[in-house]
Design a protein around this motif. Sequence first.
Motif, PDB file in Angstrom:
ATOM      1  N   GLY A 293       0.837  -1.191   0.000  1.00  0.00           N
ATOM      2  CA  GLY A 293       0.000   0.000   0.000  1.00  0.00           C
ATOM      3  C   GLY A 293       0.870   1.238   0.000  1.00  0.00           C
ATOM      4  N   LEU A 294       0.346   2.340  -0.499  1.00  0.00           N
ATOM      5  CA  LEU A 294       1.107   3.582  -0.599  1.00  0.00           C
ATOM      6  C   LEU A 294       0.212   4.755  -0.216  1.00  0.00           C
ATOM      7  N   ILE A 295       0.711   5.577   0.713  1.00  0.00           N
ATOM      8  CA  ILE A 295       0.040   6.829   1.076  1.00  0.00           C
ATOM      9  C   ILE A 295       0.881   7.961   0.507  1.00  0.00           C
ATOM     10  N   THR A 296       0.295   8.776  -0.358  1.00  0.00           N
ATOM     11  CA  THR A 296       1.039   9.884  -0.962  1.00  0.00           C
ATOM     12  C   THR A 296       0.654  11.231  -0.386  1.00  0.00           C
ATOM     13  N   SER A 297      -0.471  11.296   0.283  1.00  0.00           N
ATOM     14  CA  SER A 297      -0.897  12.559   0.890  1.00  0.00           C
ATOM     15  C   SER A 297      -1.804  12.241   2.068  1.00  0.00           C
ATOM     16  N   ALA A 298      -1.552  12.915   3.189  1.00  0.00           N
ATOM     17  CA  ALA A 298      -2.405  12.728   4.367  1.00  0.00           C
ATOM     18  C   ALA A 298      -3.612  13.656   4.331  1.00  0.00           C
ATOM     19  N   ASP A 299      -3.448  14.840   3.710  1.00  0.00           N
ATOM     20  CA  ASP A 299      -4.552  15.812   3.646  1.00  0.00           C
ATOM     21  C   ASP A 299      -4.394  16.633   2.366  1.00  0.00           C
ATOM     22  N   PRO A 300      -5.235  16.341   1.351  1.00  0.00           N
ATOM     23  CA  PRO A 300      -6.280  15.306   1.302  1.00  0.00           C
ATOM     24  C   PRO A 300      -5.665  13.908   1.207  1.00  0.00           C
ATOM     25  N   LEU A 301      -6.398  12.936   1.711  1.00  0.00           N
ATOM     26  CA  LEU A 301      -5.880  11.575   1.745  1.00  0.00           C
ATOM     27  C   LEU A 301      -5.900  10.968   0.342  1.00  0.00           C
ATOM     28  N   ARG A 302      -4.712  10.521  -0.107  1.00  0.00           N
ATOM     29  CA  ARG A 302      -4.590   9.787  -1.369  1.00  0.00           C
ATOM     30  C   ARG A 302      -3.797   8.529  -1.088  1.00  0.00           C
ATOM     31  N   ALA A 303      -4.288   7.395  -1.609  1.00  0.00           N
ATOM     32  CA  ALA A 303      -3.639   6.117  -1.324  1.00  0.00           C
ATOM     33  C   ALA A 303      -3.830   5.177  -2.501  1.00  0.00           C
ATOM     34  N   TYR A 304      -2.943   4.160  -2.569  1.00  0.00           N
ATOM     35  CA  TYR A 304      -2.918   3.212  -3.674  1.00  0.00           C
ATOM     36  C   TYR A 304      -2.619   1.817  -3.144  1.00  0.00           C
ATOM     37  N   VAL A 305      -2.961   0.819  -3.972  1.00  0.00           N
ATOM     38  CA  VAL A 305      -2.484  -0.544  -3.779  1.00  0.00           C
ATOM     39  C   VAL A 305      -1.716  -0.949  -5.029  1.00  0.00           C
ATOM     40  N   TYR A 306      -0.617  -1.682  -4.844  1.00  0.00           N
ATOM     41  CA  TYR A 306       0.188  -2.117  -5.982  1.00  0.00           C
ATOM     42  C   TYR A 306      -0.385  -3.418  -6.516  1.00  0.00           C
ATOM     43  N   SER A 307      -0.513  -3.515  -7.833  1.00  0.00           N
ATOM     44  CA  SER A 307      -1.188  -4.673  -8.415  1.00  0.00           C
ATOM     45  C   SER A 307      -0.284  -5.886  -8.566  1.00  0.00           C
ATOM     46  N   GLU A 308       0.992  -5.753  -8.196  1.00  0.00           N
ATOM     47  CA  GLU A 308       1.907  -6.886  -8.149  1.00  0.00           C
ATOM     48  C   GLU A 308       2.345  -7.076  -6.698  1.00  0.00           C
ATOM     49  N   GLY A 309       2.838  -8.244  -6.365  1.00  0.00           N
ATOM     50  CA  GLY A 309       3.274  -8.509  -5.004  1.00  0.00           C
ATOM     51  C   GLY A 309       4.130  -9.753  -4.952  1.00  0.00           C
ATOM     52  N   ILE A 310       4.537 -10.112  -3.734  1.00  0.00           N
ATOM     53  CA  ILE A 310       5.411 -11.255  -3.501  1.00  0.00           C
ATOM     54  C   ILE A 310       4.614 -12.343  -2.788  1.00  0.00           C
ATOM     55  N   VAL A 311       4.771 -13.573  -3.236  1.00  0.00           N
ATOM     56  CA  VAL A 311       4.142 -14.723  -2.583  1.00  0.00           C
ATOM     57  C   VAL A 311       5.249 -15.621  -2.045  1.00  0.00           C
ATOM     58  N   ARG A 312       5.184 -15.920  -0.761  1.00  0.00           N
ATOM     59  CA  ARG A 312       6.173 -16.804  -0.123  1.00  0.00           C
ATOM     60  C   ARG A 312       5.484 -18.076   0.323  1.00  0.00           C
ATOM     61  N   ILE A 313       6.118 -19.211   0.047  1.00  0.00           N
ATOM     62  CA  ILE A 313       5.477 -20.516   0.205  1.00  0.00           C
ATOM     63  C   ILE A 313       6.278 -21.378   1.170  1.00  0.00           C
ATOM     64  N   ALA A 314       5.571 -22.064   2.064  1.00  0.00           N
ATOM     65  CA  ALA A 314       6.214 -22.930   3.047  1.00  0.00           C
ATOM     66  C   ALA A 314       6.906 -24.100   2.347  1.00  0.00           C
TER      67      ALA A 314
END
Length: 512
Positions: A293-314
């Motif tokens: 997740g990414l917060i770029t501004s607290a006021d006004p609040l702007r935020a994002y989720v990244y559409s790629e990520g890491i998967v870790r497996i047992a």
Amino acid sequence: MPLSDDILDLIEHETTEAQTLLRTLAAALPRSVEAHLLLATSHLRRLEFSQAMTVFQETLKLDPGNDKALRNIAFCLLSMGDREGALAAFHRAFAAASGASPLRYIALLSHRLGRVDEAIQAYERLLANGQSSSPEIPFAQQGLAAALRDAGRPIDADHQVRNLMERFRREPLTIASGLVARNNSEDFHEWSHYADKSRLAAALTARQAVDSAGRFPESFVLPRDRLALVAFAAGPSAPPLYIVKPVRSSGGQGIEVAADLADTLDRDDVVVQRYLDRPYLVEGCKGHCRIYGLITSADPLRAYVYSEGIVRIAPEPYAPTADRPGGVAMHITNTALHLDHPGLTISQDPTQDDVGSVRSLTALLRRMTADGLDGEAAFGEIKALMEWFVRLLAADGLFARQAAGSPPRAYPHKLFGLDVLIDSDGHPWLIEMQRTPAARGQPLVERINGEMYATLFRMAQAPLIDDSTSADLAQRLRADDATRRTCEAEIEMAQRGRFVPLDLQDPLAGPR
């Protein structure tokens, strides 16, 4: 032989054991500066800032000019939210040893306290006198550009931005990942509250009572929730397994999976959660996703989720039974815990994203769809879970308190991680929040994160005025901060890459 040779590694990977050892060592060697510094470092690793500061202060009694103790006392005060105290402490550290690091912190804190001209002077002093190869230079350029914009000097700010962009062109991963890591460690201090598993569990439980959109396992903080846990374990919804987590551990340290709570109920340092015993399996093994997740501004609040990520497996197949619940290699997916396990396989080819113990989120969603689930819908639910969590932070007042009393650019963009488990029906569950997700890692992690960090850099670092800017807009950018902030937001959106904007309309607040 220095005491720190092996103990620093122990602090990183077995914090509780290291702290017990170091307390004994410091008591046995009361005049040892090194033993005290290591004990204080173990408290820092557990986010125990007050305890760390006490031990650093004891170190100063042994060695009044110790640079590390002076700087870390200041950092502890910063992490505890005492900005005035931290600023004074960094001034003391700078007076004792005129280094670039305390001077940059003086600039950073002056900016956050609204003393923008003092911040600019400190940054300019650092850049004028520091070595060009100093690791502090990129952070000073970032900070000075932000302070200059808050001072209404966008042309001067753009000059610093261009200098920083030139460094980025020469060393993109080093500069971008370094900025992310440092910005995360110097974020608004209340982020550390949610890295504490007991505080996170309490916050999630309280939010779900008023906003049920979030999905996370029932959680109990001991000893406070002992009676509630006993009642839950005796009720019809009792699970076959529980997961027991030390309150301030990380990287999977100290986690246990238990079918019987008899040995757990008397503990006072753990969070007990219902174990999600029907995970989606990858080739028979359990995994978890790191979602950014990414917060770029607290006021006004702007935020994002990244559409790629890491998967870790047992590294071991998931096959628990009532009489044999299995060990950590079956249940715990943090790869750092399994480096010597023969079942842990990590590809050295960063283009391979669907093999071994470290994979991409894209590959996992693709595999889910092939297995008859809906990977696209699963990401939609992941996005909704991130929105729910950011609404929680907003409702708790974190962003309002960050914005209060500081200029708008005093805090840089904030990257954080959510650890998410996908169940066998394809639904995501929030497990933990990572305040400072690791910047570097295995080859696939380096590729995914490298692309993300480059995007983060471009979203945050761009000149506002160039040869293509019309004279009218250039004049408004020089004169009006609202215009500058609008332009920054437009650049951010244009450069967002795989960051997906979040819809943060609070359902409890009614229609817009």
